[in-house]
Design an enzyme around this catalytic site. Structure first.
Site, PDB file in Angstrom:
ATOM      1  N   ASP A  80       0.856  -1.190   0.000  1.00 30.82           N
ATOM      2  CA  ASP A  80       0.000   0.000   0.000  1.00 30.82           C
ATOM      3  C   ASP A  80       0.890   1.237   0.000  1.00 30.82           C
ATOM      4  OD1 ASP A  80      -2.295   1.781   0.422  1.00 30.82           O
ATOM      5  OD2 ASP A  80      -3.326  -0.039   1.046  1.00 30.82           O
TER       6      ASP A  80
ATOM      7  N   HIS B 137      -2.818   3.222  -4.626  1.00 32.91           N
ATOM      8  CA  HIS B 137      -2.233   2.783  -3.357  1.00 32.91           C
ATOM      9  C   HIS B 137      -0.818   2.239  -3.578  1.00 32.91           C
ATOM     10  CE1 HIS B 137      -5.620   3.439  -0.692  1.00 32.91           C
ATOM     11  NE2 HIS B 137      -6.430   2.854  -1.537  1.00 32.91           N
TER      12      HIS B 137
ATOM     13  N   GLU C 170      -9.658   2.581  -5.457  1.00 33.71           N
ATOM     14  CA  GLU C 170      -9.286   3.963  -5.162  1.00 33.71           C
ATOM     15  C   GLU C 170      -8.080   4.461  -5.959  1.00 33.71           C
ATOM     16  OE1 GLU C 170     -10.935   4.245  -0.596  1.00 33.71           O
ATOM     17  OE2 GLU C 170      -8.894   3.518  -0.832  1.00 33.71           O
TER      18      GLU C 170
HETATM   19  C1  TNX Z   1     -10.986   1.859   2.023  1.00 32.73           C
HETATM   20  S1  TNX Z   1     -11.753  -0.914   1.167  1.00 32.73           S
HETATM   21  C2  TNX Z   1      -9.876   1.242   1.513  1.00 32.73           C
HETATM   22  C3  TNX Z   1      -8.659   1.126   2.343  1.00 32.73           C
HETATM   23  C4  TNX Z   1      -8.826   1.790   3.679  1.00 32.73           C
HETATM   24  C5  TNX Z   1     -10.207   1.506   4.210  1.00 32.73           C
HETATM   25  C6  TNX Z   1     -10.441   2.024   5.596  1.00 32.73           C
HETATM   26  C7  TNX Z   1     -10.676  -0.524   0.146  1.00 32.73           C
HETATM   27  C8  TNX Z   1     -10.594  -1.375  -1.006  1.00 32.73           C
HETATM   28  N1  TNX Z   1      -9.888   0.568   0.322  1.00 32.73           N
HETATM   29  O1  TNX Z   1      -7.555   1.617   1.645  1.00 32.73           O
HETATM   30  O2  TNX Z   1      -7.853   1.314   4.531  1.00 32.73           O
HETATM   31  O3  TNX Z   1     -11.160   2.066   3.348  1.00 32.73           O
HETATM   32  O4  TNX Z   1     -11.640   1.570   6.129  1.00 32.73           O
END
Ligand code: TNX
Length: 553
Positions: free
Chosen positions: A206, A276, A340
């Site tokens: 990440d 990420h 994301e």
């Molecule tokens: C969303 S769930 C994210 C993570 C974060 C999390 C915190 C997902 C695929 N991505 O990067 O840690 O929310 O709840």
């Protein structure tokens, strides 16, 4: 002490011991609740030191099952039982075997016969036997408060027939936001095994840290595994003064895979892309659209700098790393992330734009050409993963590109996304934030006191328990693709083992019933009042902290 008080104490202690005896004998209603429990009456099986565990099967998993059982019995009761490959004469036995009569691979039948002095656990495979052993282990739990009983621990005669509802039963662990050593990861795996889970999704890369030793791209772990410092609280302007880092050597990764395998758990590694990925960019800045400089991220969130989709070197590195991982992880799946990934950099990056032109990628309604470019990215990686004989899993954002039906979708943004993906023919794993995010608060007290400071959200035990992954009305075309359920444990605000376990327990117990028990057999009240307390005894025995505060009624 006056007489009245003495009398009261006496009455109380008699009451307490009566209550204790009432709870002392199991009825096999463990967590997760077995599919069918038939108490057959007659005399109970008395477990004592003379009892022999018999396993004639030379299969290594069967031998391990026998060893696990003897360890569990010893831990719960202090009795140390012999394991033998032969049925001894005139002794009570616990027999472990694989039987064609049990149809489900992960199913088992446990027959406790007090008159004959036998317990027989037959599994559809060694994995089924493993779950039978877990049920027997958990059935010992009500007794452990009563050492006097342990010399001849009574187990009622019964036939327990069991199999899981879903084939994919997982929890995820983020070791990037905070690093957890191998010993902790193994403890995590032990907890999954106790709850009949069969998959561990290991979030290994990440923005805030890359946790894999790479022989081909050593800067990934040398540079990418270390961050200078960490933000304090929820992205305040303050930082601690402590470098944070760590990675697993390939040998350690092998070790974890083996450890999990012994407990019938598949480890799925995740390599996040294209977003990420700041830890990768810190190590190899030429893989970003702007060329950097980048640093291993010390704050939490979603960041604009992602891997460049126009640079073939990106695909080379990712393929190289995945090849290394495939040699370590026998899992049929590799998780390639996909969540994301802001498209801001791609929109102005000449290389990405060139790729869009060359590939003839076009925007489509609400989806920009850059969003579709992520589909190109995913497909290209999927093709590579497929050449290794593996399949991809990605977070539900991967559906925004044109991906093949073979990709399995991990749905975190709601059940509807999952239904939609299943309708399109993808296999689906349900992990919606509303029910499956164990980084969220679990009780009112945690929320009120903000103690410790967590990420937010509110997912109490009962909420998890109420989760139905197959909403009423979905047809079999859709439901056949919903392969299972997973909870996620992100660790932005979870730096320590004790807090990690507190966040996980007893929520993993509620999750286990969602994953294992048919919906018509689930019942929250009996779960809470009857099945959970003995399981909490196991947690205590193992030294696992858990949340005891009741959620809002
Ligand atoms: C969303 S769930 C994210 C993570 C974060 C999390 C915190 C997902 C695929 N991505 O990067 O840690 O929310 O709840």
């Amino acid at each position: 002490m006056n007489n009245k008080l003495l009398l009261r104490l006496l009455v109380l202690s008699v009451l307490a011991s009566l209550l204790a005896t009432a709870h002392a004998v199991t009825d096999y209603q463990v967590v997760p609740l077995p599919k069918d429990i038939r108490l057959t009456g007659g005399q109970p099986f008395l477990l004592d030191a003379s009892c022999v565990i018999v396993c004639a099967d030379s299969d290594p998993q069967m031998q391990r099952n026998a060893k696990f059982l003897s360890d569990y019995v010893e831990k719960a009761t202090g009795l140390s039982l012999t394991v033998s490959d032969r049925v001894p004469k005139d002794t009570k036995t616990i027999r472990l075997l694989v039987s064609k009569a049990v149809k489900h691979d992960e199913g088992y039948r446990m027959t406790v016969d007090g008159r004959q002095g036998t317990i027989t656990i037959e599994g559809g495979s060694p994995r089924g036997v493993f779950y039978g052993v877990q049920t027997l282990r958990k059935s010992l739990a009500p007794n452990v408060h009563h050492p006097s009983l342990n010399a001849h621990l009574p187990l009622p005669s019964a036939v327990v027939t069991d199999e899981p509802r879903f084939t994919y039963r997982a929890m995820h662990l983020d070791v990037c936001r905070h690093f957890f050593p191998v010993e902790m990861v193994k403890e995590y795996i032990d907890i999954l095994a106790l709850h009949n889970m069969n998959t561990f999704h290991w979030h290994l890369t990440d923005d805030q840290g890359w946790r894999i030793e790479s022989k081909r791209y050593p800067r990934l772990h040398e540079v990418g595994s270390q961050r200078r410092h960490t933000v304090i609280g929820r992205n305040t302007p303050l930082f601690d003064d402590t470098p944070h880092g760590g990675y697993y050597t390939q040998e350690q990764l092998h070790d974890v895979v083996r450890y999990a395998q012994e407990r019938c758990i598949t480890v799925i590694p995740e390599v996040e892309m294209p977003g990420h990925a700041l830890a990768i960019l810190a190590a190899y800045p030429e893989l970003g659209c702007t060329g950097g400089p980048y640093e291993v991220e010390p704050t939490w969130g979603v960041f604009d700098d992602i891997l460049c989709a126009g640079n073939d070197k990106v695909f080379q590195l990712l393929s190289g790393v995945i090849e290394e991982l495939a040699a370590i992880f026998p899992s049929p799946y590799i998780n390639i992330g996909g969540d994301e990934a802001p498209k801001k950099r791609w929109a102005t990056c000449p290389k990405c734009q060139q790729r869009i032109r060359e590939e003839g990628i076009k925007g489509d309604g609400p989806l920009s050409a850059e969003a579709k470019l992520q589909g190109y990215f995913t497909n290209r990686m999927e093709q590579f993963v497929n050449t290794l004989g593996r399949r991809i899993i990605g977070w539900d954002e991967i559906m925004e590109g044109d991906i093949t039906q073979r990709a399995t979708v991990l749905c975190w943004r709601g059940v509807e996304k999952g239904i939609e993906a299943a309708r399109q023919g993808h296999d689906v794993i349900m992990a919606p934030t509303d029910y499956c995010y164990f980084d969220y608060y679990q009780t009112d007290e945690d929320v009120e006191w903000s103690k410790p400071l967590l990420i937010g959200g509110y997912v109490p035990l009962e909420k998890i328990y109420s989760f139905e992954p197959l909403p009423a009305g979905v047809d079999s075309q859709v439901s056949q693709h919903i392969i299972g359920v997973q909870a996620n444990l992100w660790t932005e605000y979870i730096p320590w083992r004790s807090l990690l376990l507190y966040q996980m327990l007893p929520r993993a117990a509620a999750l286990a019933e969602v994953q294992w028990v048919p919906s018509e057999r689930k019942d929250y009240d009996t779960f809470l009042s009857h099945r959970l307390p003995p399981l909490l005894t196991v947690y205590s025995q193992e030294g696992w902290p858990y949340c005891t505060t009741k959620a809002r009624q």
